[in-house]
Design an enzyme around this catalytic site. Structure first.
Site, PDB file in Angstrom:
ATOM      1  N   ASP A 209      -1.960   4.853   4.944  1.00 14.38           N
ATOM      2  CA  ASP A 209      -2.654   5.621   5.971  1.00 14.38           C
ATOM      3  C   ASP A 209      -2.976   4.747   7.190  1.00 14.38           C
ATOM      4  OD1 ASP A 209      -4.071   8.256   6.384  1.00 14.38           O
ATOM      5  OD2 ASP A 209      -5.784   6.928   6.648  1.00 14.38           O
ATOM      6  N   GLU A 256       6.319  -8.283  -7.227  1.00 14.47           N
ATOM      7  CA  GLU A 256       6.003  -8.797  -8.566  1.00 14.47           C
ATOM      8  C   GLU A 256       6.286  -7.751  -9.639  1.00 14.47           C
ATOM      9  OE1 GLU A 256       1.886  -9.930  -8.627  1.00 14.47           O
ATOM     10  OE2 GLU A 256       2.102 -11.079  -6.774  1.00 14.47           O
TER      11      GLU A 256
HETATM   12  C1  GLC Z   1      -4.274   9.767   8.647  1.00  9.28           C
HETATM   13  C2  GLC Z   1      -4.287  10.933   7.690  1.00  9.28           C
HETATM   14  C3  GLC Z   1      -5.260  11.939   8.190  1.00  9.28           C
HETATM   15  C4  GLC Z   1      -6.631  11.312   8.243  1.00  9.28           C
HETATM   16  C5  GLC Z   1      -6.616  10.026   9.058  1.00  9.28           C
HETATM   17  C6  GLC Z   1      -7.830   9.220   8.810  1.00  9.28           C
HETATM   18  O1  GLC Z   1      -3.789  10.098   9.884  1.00  9.28           O
HETATM   19  O2  GLC Z   1      -2.998  11.442   7.521  1.00  9.28           O
HETATM   20  O3  GLC Z   1      -5.279  13.104   7.431  1.00  9.28           O
HETATM   21  O4  GLC Z   1      -7.542  12.200   8.807  1.00  9.28           O
HETATM   22  O5  GLC Z   1      -5.527   9.203   8.712  1.00  9.28           O
HETATM   23  O6  GLC Z   1      -7.803   8.673   7.516  1.00  9.28           O
END
Ligand code: GLC
Length: 542
Positions: A209, A256
């Site tokens: 993310d 790993e």
């Molecule tokens: C990313 C995720 C989204 C979230 C953001 C903050 O863009 O896909 O859904 O709101 O990160 O974590």
């Protein structure tokens, strides 16, 4: 540890995989509380096997107060009771593997939840303490009552919130998502452990993310407002070169383990050359091709983005990925029919979405999918697109949950419209999403026709189109192929991939199909030509 062996470089599963995104809140609810859960996902895995995908990516199911749909993690090593238990996660992994499906989980390293024990400790500790140093706390400007700089949250409003003793903390997203300080060695050390925790349980990879956001420019300088208005993605908090050190480290951790474990970057950076840096040989393995996702339904621009993607990812030895929809964007059948097309989900508002034309939208959405699934590399499919679901545009304000909606006082709708629980059975309460019809976002009254059981085995249904496309993609090894352009006129996106000729009609006038065996058509063809918003695959041996 997985018992899978590691393959020769170049033959790893993720290079050609079609990965299905499950948004756990909205996939299937076994418990009946109106929110999807891991048991619900496990029960429905055979449907994903029948669809013919290679892997499943699960959006976060970790302990979380759910202020941002679980992207606000309070404990990275536990399952939120809303979704089940660690035992349910283990069962889901085992059952997926038994069905031949890989499992990719979400990793949220840019920020924690404000309920994470580290942030709670930071709040209790004093300014300047080691507890505060895991996050980005700063004094304010002026008399201290102004934020430390001009950064704005992606969800609207200032990116800083003041705590009781007067310091401010940074949150590029919601106030409930404080950004970690990745320069503090405790932070990477914690994430090494989190990676190992899930790798040991057998996950096949991670979707990372906000992979472009972990490092901030030294000194936290103000954003140059002019750069933002000219559409640049560069900023002091996104796209800093130093993030790549983190992924080189993670590459080693994954190496790993056996079984070609993988990392996929969610990195909203431009241009493609910069995105491809995330998948250099010693970093991640895939990056979501958001430049493709953001390309409008325009033949010239599609040809261009396909060419550039293959060239830029190829230059670092990585496959391109292709993606049209996810839990953050307007569902692609709706988005591609909008004029003008908005950049992506967070920014949409009432005026843009109401202009989508329903009939054009389904034809075009299916044509876009048939084009995408013929391209070499990896592809991502978001739950419900195989049912042809449109964006839901009429969710009442009081039912909306996305923090974007609330942080902008309703000016931006946010992403609830692509997160509505999906329909399984036309005649069941809640379309079979939950046993009793409960649903955390209201489902439209018109969705019975989209239900899975109304489409399975029905010739011409969107579900059958996806199933057939995935079967043919595998049979003709399209994921491992190449793109050789064919000139079929200015409004066509036409190429050969192995023995398959693919033509998408992105204009208005009919386009003739070549002689050969028609393998797939995105809508039923009435002649040996394609009308507007149609894609066909024709087998034409050389
Ligand atoms: C990313 C995720 C989204 C979230 C953001 C903050 O863009 O896909 O859904 O709101 O990160 O974590």
């Amino acid at each position: 540890m997985s018992d899978a062996t590691t393959t020769q470089p170049g033959a790893e599963w993720w290079r050609t995989a079609v990965i299905y995104q499950v948004y756990p809140r909205s996939f299937a609810d076994a418990s009946g509380d109106g929110v999807g859960d891991l048991a619900g996902i496990a029960d429905r895995l055979p449907h994903l096997q029948a669809l013919g995908v290679d892997a499943v990516w699960l959006s976060p199911f970790y302990r979380s107060p759910q202020h941002d749909g679980g992207y606000d993690v309070a404990d990275y090593r536990d399952v939120d009771p809303l979704f089940g238990t660690l035992a349910d996660a283990d069962r889901l992994l085992a059952e997926a593997h038994d069905l031949g499906l890989k499992v990719v989980v979400d990793l949220v390293p840019n920020h924690t939840s404000n309920e994470h024990e580290w942030f709670q400790e930071a709040l209790r500790a004093a300014p300047g303490s080691p507890e505060r140093a895991r996050y980005i706390f700063r004094p304010g400007t002026g008399d201290g009552s102004e934020p430390p700089n001009n950064w704005q949250s992606v969800f609207g409003g200032p990116a800083w919130t003041r705590v009781a003793d007067g310091e401010w903390y940074l949150h590029i997203f919601d106030t409930s998502q404080p950004d970690l300080d990745w320069l503090n060695p405790e932070v990477p050390a914690m994430f090494d452990d989190v990676l190992r925790f899930w790798l040991d349980r057998g996950v096949d990879g991670f979707r990372v993310d906000v992979a472009h956001g972990l490092m901030k420019a030294p000194g936290l300088p103000d954003v140059d407002e002019d750069a933002i208005t000219t559409g640049s993605m560069e900023s002091p908090f996104f796209g800093q070169e130093s993030v790549h050190e983190v992924y080189r480290r993670w590459h080693e951790v994954l190496a790993e383990y056996d079984g070609d474990r993988m990392l996929c970057a969610e990195a909203w950076v431009h241009p493609l050359e910069k995105m491809a840096r995330f998948v250099r040989p010693d970093e991640m393995h895939q990056a979501f091709n958001f430049v493709y996702l953001e390309t409008p339904w325009d033949a010239r621009r599609l040809r261009q983005v396909i060419d550039e993607s293959i060239a830029e990812f190829g230059a670092v030895g990585a496959p391109s990925t292709w993606v049209l929809s996810n839990h953050d964007t307007i569902r692609h059948r709706t988005r591609l029919a909008l004029v003008p097309q908005p950049p992506h989900g967070v920014g949409i508002g009432p005026t843009s979405v109401s202009k989508a034309d329903a009939e054009v939208s389904l034809r075009r959405g299916r044509a876009a999918t048939a084009l995408m699934l013929a391209l070499p590399g990896g592809a991502y499919v978001y739950q419900g697109e195989e049912l042809g679901l449109p964006e839901v545009v009429d969710i009442p304000a009081e039912a909306r949950q996305d923090p974007t909606f609330h942080r902008t006082n309703g000016e931006m709708w946010g992403r609830d419209g692509c997160r509505v629980p999906i329909p399984w059975e036309a005649d069941a309460p809640g379309y079979g999403f939950s046993p009793n019809g409960a649903s955390w976002l209201p489902q439209p009254a018109s969705w019975a026709t989209y239900a899975r059981d109304a489409q399975v085995g029905v010739p011409g249904s969107t579900l059958e189109l996806y199933t057939e496309a995935l079967r043919l993609r595998r049979e003709h090894a399209l994921g491992a192929g190449t793109v050789e352009w064919i000139d079929a006129g200015p409004d066509a996106v036409a190429f050969r991939n192995g023995d398959v000729v693919v033509i998408a009609n992105v204009g208005h006038d009919a386009i003739d199909l070549p002689a050969g065996e028609l393998l797939l058509a995105s809508t039923e063809l009435h002649a040996a030509s394609l009308r507007a918003d149609e894609t066909a695959w024709v087998r034409v041996p050389r």
